[in-house]
Enzyme design. Sequence first.
Site, short mmCIF file in Angstrom:
data_model
loop_
_atom_site.label_atom_id
_atom_site.label_comp_id
_atom_site.label_asym_id
_atom_site.label_seq_id
_atom_site.Cartn_x
_atom_site.Cartn_y
_atom_site.Cartn_z
N GLY A 104 -6.74 -1.95 5.73
CA GLY A 104 -8.00 -1.38 5.24
C GLY A 104 -8.75 -2.44 4.44
N ASP B 94 -7.93 -4.21 9.61
CA ASP B 94 -8.77 -3.01 9.50
C ASP B 94 -9.00 -2.47 10.91
OD1 ASP B 94 -10.87 -2.14 6.91
OD2 ASP B 94 -11.06 -1.14 8.84
N ARG C 130 -11.90 -1.39 11.63
CA ARG C 130 -13.27 -1.85 11.85
C ARG C 130 -13.28 -3.34 12.18
NH1 ARG C 130 -15.28 0.39 6.08
NH2 ARG C 130 -13.08 0.19 5.66
N TYR D 222 -8.66 15.25 -0.21
CA TYR D 222 -8.39 13.88 -0.65
C TYR D 222 -7.45 13.90 -1.88
CZ TYR D 222 -9.57 9.35 -2.87
OH TYR D 222 -9.53 8.12 -3.47
N LYS E 150 -3.63 12.52 -2.30
CA LYS E 150 -3.27 11.53 -3.32
C LYS E 150 -2.10 12.03 -4.17
CE LYS E 150 -5.87 8.09 -2.30
NZ LYS E 150 -5.25 6.88 -1.75
#
Length: 314
Positions: A8, A34, A36, A141, A145
């Site tokens: 990431g 990543d 991306r 989220y 976590k």
Amino acid sequence: MEKILVIGACGQIGVELTLALREKYGNENVIASDIREESEILKGTGPFVVLDAMDHEATRALVKKESITTIYLLAALLSVTGEKNPALCWGLNMGALRQILDLGIEEKLKIFWPSSIAVFGATTPQDNTPQKTIIEPTTMYGITKYAGELLCQYYNKRLGLDVRSVRYPGLISWKTEPGGGTTDYAVEIFYGALKEGKYTSFLSENTYLPMMYMDDAIAATLQIMEVSKEKIKIAMAYNLSAISFSPKEIAEAIKKQIPNFEISYAPDSRQAIADSWPQSIDDSSARADWGWKHEYDLSKMVDTMLKNLKEKLK
Ligand code: AKB
């Protein structure tokens, strides 16, 4: 010798963390990855691999091939995007973590995985939120976590894995924009001020949230990973704190340098998320256990953001 994999690496934290790690450990010893394409900022600074954090086999093969010793797992969906796609949020955030923890046991890796102030919910004391307190997150989220923290603690205490974590507050930076978070307004406001002289905040004027300038977040991350194991006394994630301000206060700080800057308020669905989070955080455990301290207060952060963004937007 350390051989590091950042998963990431093209996100808001990933870019700056990768650059800092490369400076410290040498460009070739820090592999950025990543799903991306490679960030323009990272191009030419060291190795980059396209990697889907949910692809267990590709991750395992890369770790073995490159003899990785340490992983920073940053790939995740944040609070706002997580509410838009809760199934993907759970699948990515928990799936990626679980496989990295297993790989950590298999390959004897050291692991950093970030938690967030999003673990806290509306039943948590909001001022100076303690390290140990009521934790009932309301976003997917936040749930990932908190579950992730428990998983890290399990792997650490039961299986002996060296995994370390902090609860990041909202992070403010100029190199890479954040995406999909409730605290993103505190970055967007600078772009609004510099490009248009105005900004409409999606949080109401007196919504206080814990925030931190990126340099402090990177310093904390490097520090917790470098200190000896004995100093890490909390196997969940350490509270971390720097600044706490409201949209009105940051707007006033910006106005000192851009007097014509105008702020307006149009709270949307993100307001409910912000209202469930703490306003300020007690991070005395991180300060006592491994010497954490922040450097940027509100005015230093605003000065640094405006100076660097002015250059960037030229
Ligand atoms: C978010 O707003 O979702 C994140 C966070 C506080 O973890 N920036």
